[in-house]
Scaffold this motif. Structure first.
Motif, short mmCIF file in Angstrom:
data_model
loop_
_atom_site.label_atom_id
_atom_site.label_comp_id
_atom_site.label_asym_id
_atom_site.label_seq_id
_atom_site.Cartn_x
_atom_site.Cartn_y
_atom_site.Cartn_z
N ASN A 202 0.85 -1.19 0.00
CA ASN A 202 0.00 0.00 0.00
C ASN A 202 0.89 1.24 0.00
O ASN A 202 1.47 1.58 1.02
CB ASN A 202 -0.91 0.00 1.23
CG ASN A 202 -1.95 1.11 1.18
OD1 ASN A 202 -1.81 2.06 0.42
ND2 ASN A 202 -2.97 1.00 2.00
N PRO A 203 0.98 1.95 -1.12
CA PRO A 203 1.86 3.12 -1.19
C PRO A 203 1.27 4.36 -0.53
O PRO A 203 1.96 5.36 -0.38
CB PRO A 203 2.03 3.34 -2.69
CG PRO A 203 0.74 2.87 -3.27
CD PRO A 203 0.33 1.68 -2.43
N TYR A 204 0.00 4.32 -0.15
CA TYR A 204 -0.68 5.50 0.36
C TYR A 204 -0.50 5.70 1.87
O TYR A 204 -0.70 6.80 2.38
CB TYR A 204 -2.18 5.43 0.04
CG TYR A 204 -2.45 5.27 -1.42
CD1 TYR A 204 -2.33 6.35 -2.30
CD2 TYR A 204 -2.80 4.04 -1.96
CE1 TYR A 204 -2.56 6.21 -3.66
CE2 TYR A 204 -3.03 3.88 -3.32
CZ TYR A 204 -2.91 4.97 -4.16
OH TYR A 204 -3.12 4.82 -5.51
N GLY A 205 -0.18 4.64 2.56
CA GLY A 205 -0.03 4.70 4.01
C GLY A 205 -0.02 3.29 4.55
O GLY A 205 -0.08 2.32 3.79
N ALA A 206 0.05 3.15 5.86
CA ALA A 206 0.08 1.82 6.45
C ALA A 206 -1.35 1.28 6.58
O ALA A 206 -2.29 2.03 6.86
CB ALA A 206 0.73 1.87 7.83
N SER A 207 -1.50 -0.02 6.37
CA SER A 207 -2.83 -0.63 6.50
C SER A 207 -2.70 -2.09 6.90
O SER A 207 -1.65 -2.70 6.75
CB SER A 207 -3.61 -0.50 5.19
OG SER A 207 -2.94 -1.15 4.12
N HIS A 208 -3.82 -2.62 7.40
CA HIS A 208 -3.84 -3.99 7.89
C HIS A 208 -5.24 -4.57 7.70
O HIS A 208 -6.24 -3.86 7.83
CB HIS A 208 -3.47 -4.03 9.38
CG HIS A 208 -3.63 -5.38 10.01
ND1 HIS A 208 -2.86 -6.46 9.63
CD2 HIS A 208 -4.46 -5.82 10.98
CE1 HIS A 208 -3.22 -7.52 10.35
NE2 HIS A 208 -4.18 -7.15 11.17
N THR A 209 -5.30 -5.87 7.40
CA THR A 209 -6.57 -6.59 7.31
C THR A 209 -6.69 -7.47 8.54
O THR A 209 -5.88 -8.38 8.76
CB THR A 209 -6.63 -7.45 6.04
OG1 THR A 209 -6.43 -6.60 4.90
CG2 THR A 209 -7.97 -8.16 5.93
N SER A 210 -7.71 -7.22 9.35
CA SER A 210 -7.80 -7.86 10.67
C SER A 210 -8.66 -9.10 10.71
O SER A 210 -8.73 -9.76 11.77
CB SER A 210 -8.35 -6.86 11.68
OG SER A 210 -9.72 -6.60 11.43
N ASN A 211 -9.35 -9.43 9.61
CA ASN A 211 -10.29 -10.56 9.63
C ASN A 211 -11.30 -10.39 10.76
O ASN A 211 -11.45 -11.23 11.64
CB ASN A 211 -9.55 -11.89 9.75
CG ASN A 211 -10.47 -13.10 9.56
OD1 ASN A 211 -11.49 -13.01 8.89
ND2 ASN A 211 -10.11 -14.22 10.17
N ASN A 212 -12.00 -9.27 10.71
CA ASN A 212 -13.01 -8.93 11.72
C ASN A 212 -12.44 -8.92 13.13
O ASN A 212 -13.07 -9.36 14.09
CB ASN A 212 -14.20 -9.88 11.65
CG ASN A 212 -15.01 -9.67 10.39
OD1 ASN A 212 -15.47 -8.56 10.11
ND2 ASN A 212 -15.17 -10.72 9.59
N GLY A 213 -11.21 -8.39 13.24
CA GLY A 213 -10.60 -8.24 14.55
C GLY A 213 -9.89 -9.47 15.08
O GLY A 213 -9.33 -9.44 16.18
N GLU A 214 -9.88 -10.54 14.29
CA GLU A 214 -9.26 -11.78 14.76
C GLU A 214 -7.74 -11.75 14.63
O GLU A 214 -7.03 -12.43 15.40
CB GLU A 214 -9.81 -12.97 13.96
CG GLU A 214 -11.29 -13.24 14.19
CD GLU A 214 -11.58 -13.62 15.63
OE1 GLU A 214 -10.79 -14.38 16.22
OE2 GLU A 214 -12.61 -13.15 16.16
#
Length: 205
Positions: free
Chosen positions: A162-174
């Motif tokens: 992601n060149p726009y900023g930091a990101s994460h996929t949490s799997n609905n918080g799991e």
């Protein structure tokens, strides 16, 4: 703009995902030489909604000593790093509500010529990470800010993607942020502080 660069990390987190990213931003900004404030924005959800989710309730207790963000934190900072989970491709209402209190500072020009960047998380893949960051940056453009992103300035970014900023996929918080997401957050914060330092030196010169 004399002295040490000042960085404010301002975030919203319900169950702790973006809080962990905020902590990574604080650590990286400090390592890059900044004086750092960590601030959470005010919770808007009713108590019964928070109590109905054990993770949400636990996180509220965990962070009860984190100070709430005030407009003065924006005035104080040279570098502002904001983070929140996405809501339909936009930032969470809690962070937006805080942003909506900044009109007097904006009218005074007090938010211009500062360095800004952001981070976010989503429950699912393709859940709006890039759109959320871009919508947040629209605010910074209105303020007259200098937006700094991680781009592909480090080999790790070809993994994070992601060149726009930091990101994460949490799997609905799991899934808590892994080393890839935390590394991207650190890179994003470090680049923002480095730009803040460069601006200070330029103005001092």
């Amino acid at each position: 703009m004399d002295g040490q660069v000042k960085a404010a990390v301002i975030y919203y987190s319900a169950t702790g995902i973006t809080y962990q990213m905020a902590q990574a931003a604080v650590e990286a900004a400090g390592d890059a030489g900044a004086e750092v404030r960590l601030r959470k924005v005010r919770e808007l959800a009713p108590d019964e909604a928070i109590r109905s989710n054990s993770g949400w309730q636990a996180h509220r207790l965990e962070t009860q000593d984190v100070m709430e963000a005030q407009p003065d934190d924006l005035s104080w900072a040279d570098v502002i790093i904001m983070g929140a989970p996405t809501r339909y491709g936009m930032i969470a209402a809690q962070l937006k509500q805080f942003i909506d209190t900044t009109g007097p500072l904006w009218a005074q020009g007090a938010l211009a010529n500062k360095v800004y960047t952001g981070f976010t998380s989503t429950a699912t893949s393709h859940g709006g990470q890039e759109a959320t960051l871009l919508s947040l940056y629209t605010v910074f453009y209105h303020w007259g800010g200098i937006v700094v992103t991680p781009g592909y300035t480090d080999p790790s970014q070809f993994v994070a993607g992601n060149p726009y900023g930091a990101s994460h996929t949490s799997n609905n918080g799991e899934n808590p942020p892994d080393h890839v997401a935390l590394g991207a957050t650190a890179l994003t914060a470090r680049r923002a502080v480095q730009m803040g330092v460069a601006l200070k030196k330029g103005l001092a010169g």
